[in-house]
Design an enzyme around this catalytic site. Structure first.
Site: not given
Ligand SMILES: Nc1ncnc2c1ncn2[C@@H]1O[C@H](COP(=O)(O)OP(=O)(O)OP(=O)(O)O)[C@@H](O)[C@H]1O
Ligand SMILES: [Mg+2]
Length: 1018
Positions: A107-108, A112, A157, A160-161, A387, A389
C-alpha cells in the site's frame, strides 16, 4: 539528425539489474538508492520494471516524454514506465497479443499512480479521432469516480485504494481503443462504519460535505460539519494536500463525462447522504415484559430524514431495527433485537448500502465504456489491486487482501521464474537451477477446498449450533497445525505454546511477504456478511430508483431461503477468474516499491526497501535473468525480422529457419558465447547483442526503403516516360501527316505549275507541229496527224473536228450558186441511188453538164427550140427500147422544168413531149445498167436507156421536187418492173449475164410480155 540513444547512455548505477556487477542484495539496494537519489525511479530487471515511489511530482511524464518513448525499442532509452507501456501496446497492436499489466507492491508504493500513467500513455499514443477521443476520455475519467468512492486516506497512503481493480481496455485491430470493462474486488466496506485511528472514511463523504452547494446540501438534508456524523472520524478528516471541495467538482465532472445522467448522480448522492444519516441513528433499550430489552430509535429525526431521502416508509424501517423475522420452512418467527443487535443491523445496512452502490457504480461505468462493437477485440488488462498489508490489527479484510497478493505472486512465479527455467529445459539449453521460494504452499493453506482456511471458515459459518470466531480458530488450530506457514498459540504444534508474540485470539500466517498476525474477531460475521431480511425488504420497498436494484433479495416475491454465498467464497471465486484471465495474456510487470513509511520525498529507508525486494523475489528474478538470456525469440520470427542483414538469408531463406538464423549470426560475426540455439528459439544472452541486431536492422530498413523508393520512382518515371512516348508518337504521327500533307500540296502545286509549263510547252510544240503537218483542205481527206501526247487526246480530237468543220466551211464558202446547184444535184443523186444502184458510183465523178448536145449552137436542132420555151435542163442522146425486139433507137432527150421531150436524133422531130406533171413514176434496176422506164397515164410509158441515167433521173426528180404543185416523182428501184406499151403491159426483168456477154448490156424480147435485160456481172 536523430540522436541514437541506448539504455546504457548516461546511466546512473545500472538501468537494468541484469547488468549489475557484482550481484548481491546489497549492490541491488545500493543501485536502487543511487538511482532514486538521482530521481531515476525506474529500473529494469530484464523486461520487469521496478518503480520507486518518489512522493513528489517529477517532470518525466510530459507530452515530450511520451513522444520520446513512442515506438522506441524497450532497451533503447533509460528505464521508464512508458517504455513498458509502449512495448505492451505495440505488441498488442502489431503482434495481436493480448496484454496484461500487473502492478504489485504494498500500500502506498504507487500502483494506482502507475496504472494511471500506463493508461494515459496508451491513450496518448493510440489512434485519434472524435469517437476514439471520447472513448479515451471516458476510460480515463472513470478513475476519479472510482477513486472518490473506493479510495480513502489510510496511515500508509493518503489515497489508498480500498478495492481491487482490474480493467480490460479493448482495442480494435488498428490499436484504437473501443472501450473497457472494469472488475472490482472486495471493497473494504467495514470502513464505512468504522475507521482505524489516523484514517478516514471514503473520500466521497468528505468531498460531498465540502464541495456541494448549500442548495444541494439542503436537498440532501445534510450539514457541512463533519463532526455531526458518527460515521466520519474526525481524526484526519482533512488531509494535507487534498482539496476535497475541488475534488468533488472533478468527480461530478468526471461522472458527467463518463455518461451518468443528472438524476443518477442525484440518486447516488442521496444514497451517500442516507449512509451518513443512518450512522446518526441511535438506539435505546426499552424493557419488555418478558425481561428482555428491546431496542428503540432514540431520536427519530435522522431516521425520518433518511427515510425521506430514500422514499422509505419510516415505520417499516423503525420496525426492522427492533424486530427480526426468521423464516424456517413454513414458519415465520419474529424476535426482538436488543440495542447491540440494532447497531449491528444498522451498520450492516450501511456497509451493504455503500458497497452495493459501489458495485452499481462500476457496472454503470462499464455500461458507458463498454465497446459498442461485437468485432474481435484486442485487450490490455491493467491490474491495480490493493497491496500486501500488515497492520497492527489485521482482520478478515487484510486476510483476503493478502491472499490476493499471494495469488499474484504465484502468477508472477508461474510466468517468470518457473516458466523461464522450464523454457530453458524445454529448449534444451544448459541451465543451472536457481532456487526460489514458491508460495504455492501458502496459497494452498488459504484456498484448499478441503482444509484451507477459507474452506474452514465457510464450514464454520454454515454449521448449525453456536458459531463464534473462537470456534473457528479452534478448528484452524486442529486442521492447520502442521502447516509450516501457519502459527497459532493454541495449535497442536507445541512450538508456539510459549510464543508470547502470539495472542490467544489470533493466528499468524507466514506470507511470502512477511508474517501477518490476524485477529479472528469478526471473521465469521464478515464472511457471513449478514443483512437481516427485514432490512433488505424495507430497502426494496423504498420509493427510490436505485434502491430496488441494490436490494433485489428484498423482493418478497423472491424469498430465497438458501444462504447467499459467503464473502470469502465469492472473493476466492473472483480471484480464481482473474488468475485464469491473466494467464491467457502476455504479462508485463511493474513492481512498485515504497521507499519510506513517511510519504516523504527523497527518503530512502534501506530496511523497508530491502524487505520489499526480498518478498517481491526481485533478487531471484535477476539471477534467473542473468543466468539465462536476456532475449529469446522463435526462429521463424527472428529470421523474419533480421533476415535482411545477411545476403544469404535475404530475401528468401528456403531451408529451416534455425539454419537461417545460424547463417545470419555467423555472417554478422556475433560472438558465439552471446547466443545459444534452443530447440525452437534463439537465446541471446546480452541485450547489447539485441541492440546491435536492431540497429543493423534499422539501417538496413532505411536502405531497403531507399531501394523501394528508388524502384518505385523508376517505375513511376518509366510509366510517365512511356506515356509521354506514346503521346509523342501520336503527336508525331499527326504532325508528320500534316507536314506531309503540306509538302504534298506544295509538290502538287509545283508539279501542276511545272506540268502546266511543260504542257504549255508541249502544247506550243504540238500546235507548231500541227501547223506544219496539217492535212489538206479537202473535206474528204481523212488524214490527221498522230497525237503526240496522251494528255492532248481531247484537244486533238476537238481540233480535228473544229479543223474539219472549218475546212468544210472554207470549202463551202468557195462555192458559186451554180456549183452549189451542181452539188445539190449530186447530193440528190446520192440520196436517190447511193447503195441502191450499181451504176451510181460511176456517176459520182462525172459532172452533170446537162446540155451535152449544145442544142442552141447546133443548127440541126433548131426545130427543137420551139419546144423549149423553157430553160433547158438536160439534152442528150438516149436509147428508146423497142418493145418488139428489145433493140434500141437513138432519141434526143430534152428536159425542161415543165416537160421532157423525145425527138428524133437525125431530124430533130419531136416524137413525144410529156409534161412532167403527167409523169407518175420512174423505174430503174439495181444493176449497172442505164435502163429506165417512165410511167405516164396520159402519154404512155417508155422504156429508155442512157449512160447518164443517174443525171437524168436526178434532174427529173429535182424538177418534180422543186415545183410545189406536184407530188415528187417516185423513183422505184426494182429488178422487175412493168412498162405499159400502148395496150400491152410488158415486164422488164433484169438478170445477171454470164461472162461471155462481156461488159455489154443486152435486151432481148423473151415473149410478148417479157423483156429480159442481161447485165454484166459486177
Ligand atoms: N510516479 C509517482 N510520481 C509522483 N508521486 C507518486 C508516484 N507514484 C506514487 N506517488 C505518490 O504516492 C501516493 C500513493 O500512490 P498510490 O496511491 O498509487 O499507491 P498504491 O500502491 O495504489 O497504494 P494502495 O495499495 O494503498 O492503493 C500517491 O498518492 C502519490 O502522491
Ligand atoms: Mg492504489
Amino acid at each position: 539528425m536523430e540522436v541514437k540513444t541506448s539504455l546504457l547512455d548516461n546511466m546512473i548505477g545500472v538501468g537494468d539489474m541484469v547488468l549489475l556487477e557484482p550481484l548481491s542484495e546489497e549492490t541491488f539496494i545500493d543501485n536502487l538508492q543511487k538511482r532514486f537519489s538521482h530521481n531515476e525511479i525506474y529500473t529494469y530487471i530484464g523486461s520487469v520494471v521496478i518503480s520507486m515511489n518518489p512522493y513528489r511530482s517529477l517532470p518525466i511524464y510530459t507530452a515530450d516524454k511520451v513522444e520520446e518513448y513512442r515506438n522506441r525499442n524497450f532497451y533503447e532509452l533509460s528505464p521508464h514506465i512508458y517504455a513498458l507501456s509502449d512495448e505492451a501496446y505495440r505488441s498488442l497492436r502489431d503482434q495481436d497479443k493480448d496484454q496484461c499489466i500487473l502492478i504489485t507492491g504494498e500500500s502506498g508504493a504507487g500502483k494506482t499512480e502507475a496504472s494511471k500513467l500506463v493508461m494515459s500513455y496508451v491513450a496518448a499514443v493510440c489512434g485519434k479521432g472524435h469517437e476514439v477521443n471520447k472513448v479515451k476520455e471516458q476510460l480515463l475519467q472513470s478513475n476519479p469516480v472510482l477513486e472518490a468512492f473506493g479510495n480513502a486516506k489510510t496511515v500508509r497512503n493518503d489515497n489508498s485504494s480500498r478495492f481491487g481493480k482490474y480493467m480490460d481496455i479493448e482495442f480494435d485491430f488498428k490499436g484504437d481503443p473501443l472501450g473497457g470493462v472494469i472488475s472490482n474486488y472486495l471493497l473494504e466496506k467495514s470502513r464505512v462504519v468504522k475507521q482505524p485511528r489516523g484514517e478516514r472514511n471514503f473520500h466521497i463523504f468528505y468531498q460531498l460535505l465540502s464541495g456541494a452547494s448549500e442548495d444541494m446540501l439542503k436537498k440532501l438534508k445534510l450539514g457541512r460539519d463533519f463532526s455531526k456524523y458518527n460515521y466520519l472520524s474526525l481524526d484526519s478528516a482533512t488531509v494535507n494536500g487534498l482539496d476535497d471541495a475541488a475534488n468533488f467538482r472533478t468527480v461530478r465532472n468526471a461522472m458527467q463525462i463518463v455518461g451518468f445522467l443528472e438524476d443518477e448522480v442525484q440518486s447516488v448522492l442521496e444514497l451517500v447522504a442516507a449512509v451518513l444519516k443512518l450512522g446518526n441513528i441511535e438506539f435505546k433499550p426499552e424493557s419488555r415484559a418478558n425481561g428482555f430489552d428491546e431496542s428503540r430509535v432514540k431520536d427519530k429525526n435522522d431516521l425520518k430524514e433518511m427515510c425521506e431521502l430514500l422514499g422509505i416508509e419510516q415505520l417499516v424501517l423503525e420496525r426492522a431495527f427492533s424486530f427480526r423475522t426468521v423464516e424456517a420452512k413454513m414458519e415465520k418467527v419474529s424476535t426482538t433485537l436488543n440495542v447491540a443487535q440494532a447497531y449491528y443491523a444498522r451498520d450492516a445496512l450501511a456497509k451493504n448500502l455503500y458497497s452495493r452502490m459501489f458495485s452499481w457504480l462500476v457496472n454503470r461505468i462499464n455500461e458507458s465504456i463498454k465497446a459498442k462493437t461485437k468485432a474481435r477485440k484486442k485487450v490490455m488488462g491493467v491490474l491495480d489491486i490493493y497491496g500486501f498489508e500488515i497492520f497492527e490489527d489485521n482482520s478478515f479484510e487484510q486476510f483476503i487482501i493478502n491472499y490476493c497478493n499471494e495469488k499474484l505472486q504465484q502468477i508472477f512465479i508461474e510466468l517468470t521464474l518457473r516458466e523461464e527455467q522450464e523454457e530453458y529445459v524445454r529448449e534444451g539449453i544448459e541451465w543451472t537451477n536457481i532456487e526460489y521460494f514458491n508460495n504455492a504452499i501458502i496459497c494452498e493453506l488459504i484456498e484448499n477446498n478441503q482444509n484451507g482456511i477459507l474452506a474452514m471458515l465457510d464450514e464454520e459459518c454454515l454449521r448449525p449450533g453456536t458459531v463464534t470466531d473462537e470456534t473457528f480458530l479452534d478448528k484452524l488450530n486442529t486442521v492447520c497445525a502442521e502447516h509450516q506457514h501457519f502459527e497459532s498459540r493454541l495449535s497442536k504444534n507445541s512450538k508456539f505454546l510459549t510464543d508470547h508474540s502470539l495472542p490467544h485470539n489470533c493466528f499468524r500466517i507466514q506470507h511470502y511477504a512477511g508474517k501477518v498476525l490476524y485477529q479472528v474477531e469478526g471473521f465469521v460475521d464478515k464472511n457471513n456478511d449478514l443483512l437481516y431480511r427485514d432490512l433488505s425488504q424495507a430497502m426494496y420497498k423504498a420509493n427510490h430508483s436505485l434502491m430496488k436494484l441494490l436490494f433485489p433479495e428484498g423482493n418478497p416475491a423472491k424469498v430465497n431461503l438458501k444462504r447467499p454465498p459467503t464473502a470469502g467464497f465469492q472473493f476466492k471465486a473472483s480471484v480464481g477468474t482473474l488468475m485464469r484471465n491473466l494467464q491467457t495474456k502476455n504479462p508485463n510487470y511493474i513492481r512498485c516499491i515504497k521507499p519510506n513509511d513517511k510519504k516523504a520525498a527523497q527518503v530512502f529507508s534501506e530496511s523497508l526497501v530491502s524487505h520489499q525486494v526480498r518478498y517481491l523475489g526481485l533478487m531471484e528474478n535477476v539471477r534467473v535473468r542473468r543466468a539465462g538470456y536476456a532475449f529469446r525469440q522463435a526462429y521463424e520470427p527472428c529470421l523474419e525480422r533480421y533476415k535482411m542483414l545477411c545476403k544469404q538469408t535475404w530475401p528468401h531463406w528456403k531451408d529451416l529457419a534455425r539454419k537461417g538464423v545460424e547463417v545470419l549470426l555467423k555472417d554478422l560475426k556475433v560472438p558465439e558465447e552471446e547466443f545459444s540455439y534452443g530447440r525452437s528459439k534463439i537465446f541471446i544472452r546480452n541485450p547489447r547483442t539485441l541492440f546491435f541486431l536492431e540497429e543493423r536492422r534499422r539501417q538496413c530498413l532505411e536502405d531497403l526503403a531507399t531501394l523501394i523508393q528508388k524502384i518505385y520512382r523508376g517505375w513511376k518515371r518509366r510509366t510517365h516516360f512511356l506515356l509521354l512516348k506514346k503521346s509523342q508518337v501520336v503527336v508525331a504521327a499527326w504532325y508528320r501527316r500534316y507536314a506531309q500533307q503540306q509538302k504534298y500540296q506544295k509538290i502538287k502545286s509545283s508539279t501542276i505549275v511545272v506540268q502546266s509549263f511543260i504542257r504549255g510547252w508541249k502544247m506550243q510544240k504540238y500546235f507548231f507541229d500541227l501547223k506544219n503537218t496539217m492535212p489538206s483542205m479537202s473535206p474528204i481527206d481523212k488524214s490527221w496527224p498522230a497525237r503526240p501526247f496522251l494528255f492532248l487526246e481531247g484537244t486533238h480530237q476537238q481540233l480535228r473536228s473544229i479543223f474539219h468543220l472549218w475546212r468544210c466551211k472554207q470549202y463551202r464558202d468557195q462555192f458559186t450558186e451554180e456549183k452549189k446547184a451542181i452539188y445539190e444535184e449530186k447530193l440528190e443523186a446520192s440520196k436517190l441511188f447511193k447503195d441502191k444502184k450499181a451504176l451510181y458510183p460511176s456517176s459520182v465523178g462525172q459532172p452533170f453538164k446537162g446540155d451535152y448536145l449544145d442544142i442552141n449552137k447546133n443548127p440541126k436542132y433548131q426545130k427543137l427550140n420551139i419546144v423549149m420555151d423553157e430553160k433547158l435542163l438536160l439534152a442528150d442522146v438516149i436509147n428508146k427500147v423497142n418493145r418488139a425486139n428489145g433493140k434500141g433507137a437513138s432519141r434526143i432527150f430534152l428536159l425542161t422544168k415543165k416537160n421532157f421531150v423525145l425527138a428524133d436524133q437525125k431530124t430533130g422531130q419531136v416524137k413525144a413531149s410529156i409534161p412532167l406533171p403527167d409523169l407518175s413514176s420512174v423505174s430503174v434496176s439495181s444493176h449497172n445498167d442505164g435502163f429506165f422506164g417512165t410511167a405516164s397515164a396520159a402519154k404512155g410509158d417508155f422504156l429508155l436507156s442512157s449512160d447518164r441515167l443517174i443525171e437524168i433521173i436526178t434532174k427529173l426528180h429535182r424538177t418534180g421536187a422543186a415545183s410545189s404543185d406536184r407530188e415528187p416523182l417516185s423513183v422505184d428501184i426494182s429488178d422487175e418492173f412493168l412498162v405499159q406499151f400502148k395496150q400491152d403491159k410488158v415486164c422488164v426483168k433484169f438478170v445477171q449475164g454470164g461472162p461471155k456477154n462481156g461488159n455489154s448490156v443486152t435486151c432481148k424480147r423473151k415473149n410478148n410480155r417479157l423483156l429480159e435485160v442481161s447485165v454484166p456481172p459486177p
